[in-house]
Write an enzyme that holds these catalytic residues in place. Structure first.
Site, PDB file in Angstrom:
ATOM      1  N   LEU A 225      36.889  42.104  37.383  1.00 26.88           N
ATOM      2  CA  LEU A 225      35.991  42.872  38.249  1.00 26.88           C
ATOM      3  C   LEU A 225      36.717  43.298  39.512  1.00 26.88           C
ATOM      4  O   LEU A 225      37.362  42.490  40.190  1.00 26.88           O
ATOM      5  CB  LEU A 225      34.767  42.035  38.607  1.00 26.88           C
ATOM      6  CG  LEU A 225      33.906  41.585  37.427  1.00 26.88           C
ATOM      7  CD1 LEU A 225      32.728  40.760  37.916  1.00 26.88           C
ATOM      8  CD2 LEU A 225      33.416  42.774  36.616  1.00 26.88           C
ATOM      9  N   ASP A 249      40.463  38.234  52.715  1.00 25.35           N
ATOM     10  CA  ASP A 249      41.652  38.741  53.415  1.00 25.35           C
ATOM     11  C   ASP A 249      41.351  39.774  54.494  1.00 25.35           C
ATOM     12  O   ASP A 249      42.273  40.420  54.998  1.00 25.35           O
ATOM     13  CB  ASP A 249      42.615  39.352  52.409  1.00 25.35           C
ATOM     14  CG  ASP A 249      42.060  40.626  51.779  1.00 25.35           C
ATOM     15  OD1 ASP A 249      40.824  40.796  51.781  1.00 25.35           O
ATOM     16  OD2 ASP A 249      42.844  41.449  51.309  1.00 25.35           O
ATOM     17  N   LYS A 250      40.062  39.958  54.855  1.00 26.13           N
ATOM     18  CA  LYS A 250      39.697  40.967  55.858  1.00 26.13           C
ATOM     19  C   LYS A 250      40.242  42.347  55.483  1.00 26.13           C
ATOM     20  O   LYS A 250      40.613  43.144  56.334  1.00 26.13           O
ATOM     21  CB  LYS A 250      40.198  40.554  57.242  1.00 26.13           C
ATOM     22  CG  LYS A 250      39.643  39.222  57.726  1.00 26.13           C
ATOM     23  CD  LYS A 250      40.142  38.874  59.104  1.00 26.13           C
ATOM     24  CE  LYS A 250      39.594  37.519  59.542  1.00 26.13           C
ATOM     25  NZ  LYS A 250      40.069  37.122  60.878  1.00 26.13           N
ATOM     26  N   HIS A 253      44.709  43.409  51.981  1.00 24.31           N
ATOM     27  CA  HIS A 253      45.389  43.656  50.705  1.00 24.31           C
ATOM     28  C   HIS A 253      44.466  44.456  49.779  1.00 24.31           C
ATOM     29  O   HIS A 253      44.126  44.015  48.683  1.00 24.31           O
ATOM     30  CB  HIS A 253      45.785  42.331  50.056  1.00 24.31           C
ATOM     31  CG  HIS A 253      46.627  41.470  50.944  1.00 24.31           C
ATOM     32  ND1 HIS A 253      47.957  41.720  51.182  1.00 24.31           N
ATOM     33  CD2 HIS A 253      46.315  40.364  51.672  1.00 24.31           C
ATOM     34  CE1 HIS A 253      48.438  40.804  51.999  1.00 24.31           C
ATOM     35  NE2 HIS A 253      47.468  39.971  52.310  1.00 24.31           N
ATOM     36  N   LEU A 285      31.839  42.751  48.127  1.00 23.81           N
ATOM     37  CA  LEU A 285      31.033  41.538  48.257  1.00 23.81           C
ATOM     38  C   LEU A 285      31.913  40.291  48.243  1.00 23.81           C
ATOM     39  O   LEU A 285      33.024  40.308  47.727  1.00 23.81           O
ATOM     40  CB  LEU A 285      30.016  41.447  47.115  1.00 23.81           C
ATOM     41  CG  LEU A 285      28.970  42.547  47.047  1.00 23.81           C
ATOM     42  CD1 LEU A 285      28.181  42.404  45.750  1.00 23.81           C
ATOM     43  CD2 LEU A 285      28.041  42.503  48.241  1.00 23.81           C
TER      44      LEU A 285
END
Length: 381
Positions: A225, A249-250, A253, A285
Site C-alpha cells: 500500500l 518521517d515528516k 522520504h 495516514l
C-alpha cells in the site's frame, strides 16, 4: 555523542544521567534536559501505577452503580403487576461474558514493514512503536481479524520494545515478529492463510464465491500500500497479504515505500480515499489508521463507512456528494472512535502494553518525549 547508561533495578531499566556518572565528554543542554526528563518519567512509574489503579477502581464502581440504577428503573412496582418480581440471580460476570462476541479469523494478512529504522529519528521511532501497538490493539479487538506480521523487526525499534517497553510484545496474540523483510513475512503469511488455521469466509468475504469454490490453494499475492500508487484498492481479497510501510518521517522520504515495492516487483495500490472523501489536509495516514480502515472494511464491506469511522477529525473529512454509506452513518469523519471499554481513550495516553493482554493497557500520562500517533507532522509515507 555520549548517551545515558541504563542499569537494571528490580528488573526495570533505570536511566543514569551523565551528571551521575561524572565521566565522558560534556553533553549539550538539550541532551541533558532530555535525560533528566526521561529519568523523572522513570522515577514516577510507581506513582502513575497507583493512580491508574485508583482510576480503574472508580470507573468500575461507577459502572456497577449505573447498572444497579438501570435494573431498579426496569423493575415494575407491585401495583403494576400485582406481585413482586423475582430477584435476578444471574451472575453479572456470566452475563458480561455472554455479551462478548468471539472474533472471527479471516484468510487475509497485514504486514507492517519496519525496514526504515535507519531513516527515522529517535522521536519518530517512538511514534512508530506506538502506531504498531495501536494496530495490534485494533486487530485484537476487531470482530473480524487479520493475520498480522511485523517484518524487519530489529535495530532501534526492537531495542525499544525489549527495554523501554519491557518486552510486553512477547505476550501479544495473533501477531508474528519476523526478522526477515516483508517478502519473507508474506511467504509465512501465505502458508498460514492456506492452512487449517487460515480463517473462514465470513464478513466482507462471505460473498466472494470464486474463493469459496476454489478447490486448490490460491497462489501467493502481495500488495504494497502506498499513496503514490496509480492503482486504487477497490476491495480486500482473501488469501492476499497487504503491506503497510512502517515509516514516520515528516515526509522527508516521499515515495520511498512505492519505490521499494517497484524495485521488488511487488504490486502496489492506494486506499480509495479520494473516491469517497473530501479532505481538509493530505490523504497520507499513520500506519495504525491504515490498519484500522482495512479492519473496518473487513467488517462492513463499505469504504465510505470505514473512512468515516476512522479518519481523524483534524483532517476534516466528509463524504463526497453522491457517496452513500450503509446504516445511516454520520457524514463527519471520526465520530465512531470509542469502544465499549474505552480502550481508545487509554491508548491515547499510554506507551506500552500490559503483560496479560491489551485489555490491561496502561492509562498513564507521558513526558514531552513520549510517543505520539496521528499528528500532522508524524504521518506515514
Amino acid at each position: 555523542m555520549s548517551s545515558s547508561r541504563a542499569s537494571s533495578v528490580d528488573g526495570r531499566e533505570k536511566i543514569v544521567s551523565p551528571l551521575q556518572e561524572q565521566s565522558g565528554p560534556p553533553l549539550s543542554k538539550n541532551k541533558l534536559k532530555k535525560l533528566r526528563r526521561d529519568q523523572a518519567w522513570e522515577e514516577g512509574r510507581e506513582k502513575r501505577k497507583e493512580l491508574r489503579k485508583i482510576r480503574n477502581k472508580n470507573r468500575k464502581e461507577r459502572k456497577r452503580a449505573n447498572a444497579a440504577d438501570q435494573r431498579n428503573d426496569n423493575v415494575p412496582s407491585d401495583s403494576a403487576v400485582g406481585k413482586r418480581k423475582a430477584p435476578d440471580t444471574t451472575d453479572p460476570r456470566e452475563a458480561k461474558s455472554s455479551k462478548k462476541t468471539k472474533a472471527i479469523q479471516l484468510p487475509v494478512s497485514f504486514v507492517i514493514d519496519c525496514s526504515f529504522d535507519d531513516l527515522m529519528l529517535d522521536g519518530e521511532r517512538k511514534s512508530l512503536a506506538s502506531q504498531i501497538t495501536r494496530s495490534y490493539s485494533d486487530n485484537h479487538r476487531a470482530p473480524f481479524t487479520s493475520h498480522m506480521f511485523i517484518s524487519s523487526f530489529g535495530g532501534h525499534l526492537k531495542e525499544r520494545y525489549d527495554t523501554v517497553l519491557h518486552g510486553h510484545h512477547h505476550n501479544w496474540k495473533g501477531v508474528r515478529f519476523v526478522e526477515g523483510d516483508f517478502e519473507e513475512a508474506a511467504k509465512q503469511a501465505h502458508e498460514l492463510m492456506v492452512g487449517a488455521q487460515g480463517g473462514s469466509h465470513t464478513g466482507a468475504f462471505a460473498s466472494n464465491k470464486a474463493s469459496l469454490e476454489a478447490t486448490e490453494p490460491p497462489e501467493q499475492e502481495v500488495v504494497y500500500l502506498s499513496s503514490d500508487s496509480l492503482d486504487i484498492l477497490t476491495e480486500l481479497r482473501p488469501y492476499t497479504t497487504y503491506v503497510i510501510g512502517g515509516l514516520v518521517d515528516k515526509n522527508r522520504h516521499k515515495g520511498i515505500c512505492y519505490k521499494r515495492a517497484m524495485d521488488r516487483g511487488v504490486k502496489t495500490a492506494r486506499l480509495p480515499i479520494s473516491d469517497y472523501m473530501k479532505m481538509a489536509s493530505r490523504f497520507v495516514l499513520a500506519t495504525n489508521h491504515v490498519v484500522e480502515i482495512m479492519l473496518r472494511w473487513l467488517e462492513l464491506g463499505d469504504w465510505g463507512k470505514a473512512f468515516l469511522a476512522v479518519m481523524p477529525k483534524r483532517k476534516g473529512g466528509v463524504l463526497k456528494d453522491g457517496v452513500m454509506v450503509l446504516d445511516g452513518a454520520s457524514a463527519t469523519a471520526g465520530d465512531d472512535k470509542a469502544t465499549d471499554d474505552g480502550s481508545r481513550e487509554i491508548l491515547r495516553e499510554e506507551e506500552q502494553v500490559s503483560n496479560e493482554s491489551v485489555d490491561e493497557l496502561h492509562e498513564a500520562g507521558r513526558p514531552a518525549s513520549a510517543e505520539v500517533t496521528g499528528k500532522s507532522d508524524e504521518e506515514q509515507t
